[in-house]
Design an enzyme around this catalytic site. Structure first.
Site, PDB file in Angstrom:
ATOM      1  N   ARG A  86     -38.740  22.389  55.879  1.00  0.00           N
ATOM      2  CA  ARG A  86     -39.317  21.040  55.836  1.00  0.00           C
ATOM      3  C   ARG A  86     -38.808  20.360  54.570  1.00  0.00           C
ATOM      4  O   ARG A  86     -39.161  20.755  53.460  1.00  0.00           O
ATOM      5  CB  ARG A  86     -40.844  21.117  55.842  1.00  0.00           C
ATOM      6  CG  ARG A  86     -41.561  19.777  55.861  1.00  0.00           C
ATOM      7  CD  ARG A  86     -43.074  19.970  55.886  1.00  0.00           C
ATOM      8  NE  ARG A  86     -43.777  18.709  55.954  1.00  0.00           N
ATOM      9  CZ  ARG A  86     -44.127  17.970  54.905  1.00  0.00           C
ATOM     10  NH1 ARG A  86     -43.828  18.400  53.670  1.00  0.00           N
ATOM     11  NH2 ARG A  86     -44.771  16.826  55.060  1.00  0.00           N
TER      12      ARG A  86
ATOM     13  N   LYS B  25     -40.698  20.119  45.014  1.00  0.00           N
ATOM     14  CA  LYS B  25     -42.035  20.474  44.540  1.00  0.00           C
ATOM     15  C   LYS B  25     -42.059  20.777  43.039  1.00  0.00           C
ATOM     16  O   LYS B  25     -41.031  20.971  42.393  1.00  0.00           O
ATOM     17  CB  LYS B  25     -42.587  21.647  45.349  1.00  0.00           C
ATOM     18  CG  LYS B  25     -42.981  21.212  46.752  1.00  0.00           C
ATOM     19  CD  LYS B  25     -43.850  22.201  47.474  1.00  0.00           C
ATOM     20  CE  LYS B  25     -44.398  21.569  48.762  1.00  0.00           C
ATOM     21  NZ  LYS B  25     -45.202  22.517  49.536  1.00  0.00           N
TER      22      LYS B  25
END
Length: 281
Positions: free
Chosen positions: A260, A226
């Site tokens: 995840r 991210k």
């Protein structure tokens, strides 16, 4: 294929395909069948490449696969439900009959219903039941599990994150209760990277233990590649594995039950060494 059961006698997060070391989070592999996802958009858009990548992640140690057919990156394009399902259907129809544990990342109740009817066991809703008013009833009718993620339409650098979590999740759980969803089938996601400043993303990870204690539910942590790692380290998307691993190991120590991730093998190795060292400390 190995079996994976999204249930446990106590309703907890001990849904393991095989015995793992104590404290080892479940690994959820990211499978994007999209042309525009921020990290791997277009790489696995065809059913053949998606299925091949799914098998690779399972071999590398994934416990469950989360399939997404609509990008949720900033500035993403909304995908009509029929187009979203057309991307998902061939992949689900190949993997579900083999006993692969599948999750679908969608905010649309009509897509969730079709996925659950096709053998999917979990719906990952990045708007935590706030986007589609029909989603809670779909989950309730199916008896499926659901991930309820915190999200915001706008970033507010003055936000009291913990207060906003409480407001959001209290409403999500109220919607779930009204629909008749068993609370023991809900998983919370702090929503790192969604409607937050980069400093708030760091705060969200640090406060995982608070979120878990307050709601008593399993926690899913989605940090893979991210933008926070670009902000913190100055790394491009393709060079964020080390940052992701470090943050996820801390997240596991803080109580994350599911990680995840894109990079399954590296996380499986890191978690194995973490467990080994903890056992011998």
């Amino acid at each position: 294929m190995k079996q994976f059961f999204l249930s446990a006698p106590d309703g907890g997060a001990s849904w393991l395909s095989k015995p793992h070391a104590a404290g080892r989070p479940v690994l959820m592999g990211i499978l994007n069948v999209t042309p525009d996802s921020f990290s791997d958009g277009g790489r696995f858009q065809s059913p053949e490449t998606a299925i091949a990548h799914a098998r690779e992640m399972l071999t590398d140690g994934a416990d469950i696969l989360d399939i997404g057919a609509e990008s949720t990156r900033p500035g993403f394009r909304l995908v009509p439900a029929d187009e979203e399902w057309a991307r998902l259907e061939p992949v689900i129809n190949r993997l579900a009959p083999e006993g692969v544990a599948l999750s679908v990342d969608t905010t649309k109740a009509v897509v969730a219903r079709k996925a659950l009817q096709s053998g999917v066991r979990l719906i990952n809703d990045v708007w935590g039941f706030h986007a589609d008013p029909e989603m809670p009833s779909v989950i309730a009718d199916s008896g499926a599990w659901a991930v309820v993620m915190h999200n915001r339409h706008e970033v507010d650098d003055q936000l009291d994150l913990l207060a906003d979590w409480r407001r959001f999740f209290d409403h999500s759980l109220e919607l779930a209760e009204k629909a008749g969803i068993d609370r023991n089938r809900l998983i919370l996601d702090p929503g790192v990277g969604f409607g937050k400043t980069q400093d708030q993303n760091v705060q969200a990870i640090a406060a995982l233990g608070t979120l878990k204690r307050e709601y008593g539910r399993p926690i899913l942590l989605g940090l893979s590649r991210k933008s926070m790692f670009g902000y913190l380290l100055g790394r491009p998307i393709e060079d964020r594995l080390a940052g992701t691993l470090a943050a996820n190991l801390v997240g596991a120590d803080l109580g994350a039950d599911i990680l995840r991730v894109h990079d399954i093998r590296e996380h499986a190795d890191a978690l194995s060494i973490r467990c080994l060292l903890k056992e011998n400390a």
